[in-house]
Enzyme design. Structure first.
Site, short mmCIF file in Angstrom:
data_model
loop_
_atom_site.label_atom_id
_atom_site.label_comp_id
_atom_site.label_asym_id
_atom_site.label_seq_id
_atom_site.Cartn_x
_atom_site.Cartn_y
_atom_site.Cartn_z
N ARG A 37 0.83 -1.21 0.00
CA ARG A 37 0.00 0.00 0.00
C ARG A 37 0.86 1.26 0.00
O ARG A 37 0.45 2.28 -0.57
CB ARG A 37 -0.94 -0.01 1.19
CG ARG A 37 -2.07 -0.99 0.95
CD ARG A 37 -3.02 -1.06 2.10
NE ARG A 37 -4.22 -1.77 1.70
CZ ARG A 37 -5.03 -2.40 2.54
NH1 ARG A 37 -4.78 -2.39 3.83
NH2 ARG A 37 -6.10 -3.02 2.09
N LYS A 200 -20.05 -17.40 -0.01
CA LYS A 200 -21.48 -17.24 0.28
C LYS A 200 -22.29 -16.53 -0.79
O LYS A 200 -21.90 -15.48 -1.27
CB LYS A 200 -21.65 -16.47 1.59
CG LYS A 200 -21.28 -17.29 2.79
CD LYS A 200 -21.50 -16.47 4.03
CE LYS A 200 -21.25 -17.29 5.28
NZ LYS A 200 -21.17 -16.43 6.46
N GLY A 350 -10.87 -9.18 -1.82
CA GLY A 350 -9.65 -9.48 -1.08
C GLY A 350 -9.09 -10.86 -1.37
O GLY A 350 -7.91 -11.02 -1.68
N GLY A 373 -13.64 -4.47 0.17
CA GLY A 373 -15.03 -4.04 0.37
C GLY A 373 -15.46 -3.00 -0.64
O GLY A 373 -16.58 -3.04 -1.16
P1 ADP Z 1 -13.50 -12.25 -2.10
O1 ADP Z 1 -12.73 -11.87 -0.86
O2 ADP Z 1 -12.63 -12.33 -3.30
O3 ADP Z 1 -14.71 -11.38 -2.30
P2 ADP Z 1 -14.97 -14.29 -0.70
O4 ADP Z 1 -14.55 -13.68 0.58
O5 ADP Z 1 -16.39 -14.17 -1.10
O6 ADP Z 1 -14.04 -13.76 -1.88
O7 ADP Z 1 -14.66 -15.85 -0.68
C1 ADP Z 1 -13.40 -16.38 -0.48
C2 ADP Z 1 -13.45 -17.64 0.32
O8 ADP Z 1 -14.31 -18.59 -0.27
C3 ADP Z 1 -12.10 -18.31 0.39
O9 ADP Z 1 -11.65 -18.30 1.74
C4 ADP Z 1 -12.34 -19.73 -0.11
O10 ADP Z 1 -11.67 -20.72 0.64
C5 ADP Z 1 -13.83 -19.85 0.08
N1 ADP Z 1 -14.39 -20.91 -0.78
C6 ADP Z 1 -14.35 -21.00 -2.12
N2 ADP Z 1 -14.90 -22.16 -2.54
C7 ADP Z 1 -15.30 -22.83 -1.43
C8 ADP Z 1 -15.92 -24.08 -1.20
N3 ADP Z 1 -16.25 -24.88 -2.22
N4 ADP Z 1 -16.16 -24.45 0.06
C9 ADP Z 1 -15.82 -23.63 1.08
N5 ADP Z 1 -15.24 -22.43 0.94
C10 ADP Z 1 -14.97 -22.03 -0.30
MG MG Z 2 -13.15 -12.26 1.21
#
Ligand code: ADP
Ligand code: MG
Length: 393
Positions: A37, A200, A350, A373
């Site tokens: 950063r 999710k 992230g 975020g």
């Molecule tokens: P970002 O930070 O890019 O927005 P998210 O926070 O929504 O992404 O999701 C990332 C998390 O999702 C990771 O920690 C990853 O391990 C988890 N994840 C991805 N696929 C699965 C799965 N099939 N089962 C459980 N967790 C998962």
């Molecule tokens: Mg995340």
């Protein structure tokens, strides 16, 4: 969304207050463990220095919760920034941020000098956007520059309030976010393909809704795919499932029609563990006692083919549990395709950014968003207050 930048205003001889994102991680001895950063902020600072501005930097770090706490002091940042810039950065160590040290340092500045203020979150007003602190910040400067994309979705004194009292423009980091994230979503070269994943559905609903209308193809993998599989009537075993969102997933599938691509095979494991027994199963074939942790090889092929013809790709959310080597294949394969295609590739979120960097492909992407975020809110189609507050071109 076309905002004025530092290149659109005269900065010579002016006192320019720059909101940076110096929220860097520290170890127990307060050594900076990741300087990305700080490095990211340098182009804007250098431009201002080179063009004869008096550069006053501010940022938050961590959550001191509105009071001075030495463990959240920006002092280590001043030191590292000095080294990186090859130039003294005067640190104004005021517990009230805009205090005697800051005022004196600013009064003594010559053109091209750099001063760093103390952590803006030492002040209780900061996160509540209360005008007393905004006015104090503004009183130090002639111009406000926001270059902290990571906090652009928060209306705080140092991101939004201060812009009520000064001409406000963006620095290079925010300019690039607007250009890539903004254009990818609102003015893309088509076909536009969005890849969504992560854990999710519930945390990505607004992203799905906003993107569905805009994209030519929507790919859904990762943990959120199992709620869609359940909506198709499949068993998903012990995979991540949000039962309350099955109806929502049905609705989205009906709305999306053949725009939507879902996994057609899955890497399932007995446990949530890198060394767990695992196997590949076809569509709808996840058995009780197994959980999906990655997309399978046929899905990798399906998704890769859909991505190859794209001219713009937006990716948010890993395809599997990329933190575990054995379940990172899907995520890595998609990252590899994005690295190779002739398209604008934008990575937001992230964990997605971490996954692409882990695959060593960060520099092969057109744009890696610097705000988790904030980039998510951008993809949701929300107006970010820290950007709205800046002057239009
Ligand atoms: P970002 O930070 O890019 O927005 P998210 O926070 O929504 O992404 O999701 C990332 C998390 O999702 C990771 O920690 C990853 O391990 C988890 N994840 C991805 N696929 C699965 C799965 N099939 N089962 C459980 N967790 C998962
Ligand atoms: Mg995340």
């Amino acid at each position: 969304m076309n905002k004025k930048t530092i290149e659109d205003i005269l900065v010579k001889g002016k006192k320019v207050l720059v909101r940076c994102d110096f929220n860097v991680p520290l170890d127990a001895d307060r050594n900076i463990t990741d300087e990305n950063r700080i490095v990211g902020a340098i182009p804007t600072i250098k431009y201002l220095v080179d063009n004869g501005a008096k550069v006053i930097l501010c940022s938050h770090m961590g959550k001191p919760k509105g009071e001075p706490k030495p463990e959240f002091s920006l002092a280590p940042v001043a030191k590292r920034l000095s080294e990186k810039l090859g130039k003294e950065v005067i640190f104004a160590a005021d517990d009230n941020v805009v205090g005697e040290n800051a005022k004196k340092a600013v009064a003594e500045m010559n053109d091209g000098d750099v001063v760093l203020l103390e952590n803006t979150r030492y002040r209780a007003e900061e996160t509540k956007n209360i005008e007393t602190f905004s006015k104090e910040l503004a009183s130090l400067a002639d111009i406000f520059v926001n270059d902290a994309f990571g906090t652009a979705h928060r209306a705080h004194c140092s991101t939004v309030g201060v812009a009520d009292y000064l001409p406000a423009v963006c620095g290079y980091l925010i300019q690039k976010e607007i250009e890539f994230l903004g254009n990818a979503v609102n003015n893309p070269v088509r076909p536009l393909v969005a890849i969504l994943g992560g854990s999710k559905v519930s945390s990505k609903i607004s992203v799905i809704e906003n993107l569905l209308d805009k994209v030519d193809k929507l790919i859904i993998g990762g943990g959120m795919a199992y709620t869609f599989m359940a909506a198709k009537g499949y068993e998903v075993g012990d995979s991540l499932l949000e039962k309350d969102y099955i109806d929502y997933a049905k609705e989205m599938m009906a709305k999306a029609g053949d725009k939507l691509l879902l996994p057609i095979d899955t890497v399932v494991a007995k446990e949530f563990n890198n060394d767990a027994e695992s196997k590949i199963v076809g569509e709808g074939a996840i058995e009780a006692g197994w959980q999906g942790l990655d997309i399978g090889p046929k899905t990798i092929e399906l998704f890769s083919d859909a991505v190859k013809s794209a001219k713009t790709v937006v990716w948010n959310g890993p395809m599997g549990v990329f933190e575990m080597e054995n379940f990172a294949k899907g995520t890595n394969a998609i990252a590899q395709v994005l690295a190779e295609i002739d398209a604008t590739t934008v990575i937001g979120g992230g964990d997605s950014v971490a996954a692409v960097n882990q695959a060593g492909l960060g520099d092969k992407m057109s744009h890696i968003s610097t705000g988790g975020g904030a980039s998510l809110e951008f993809l949701e189609g929300k107006q970010l207050p820290g950007i709205v507050a800046l002057e239009d071109k």
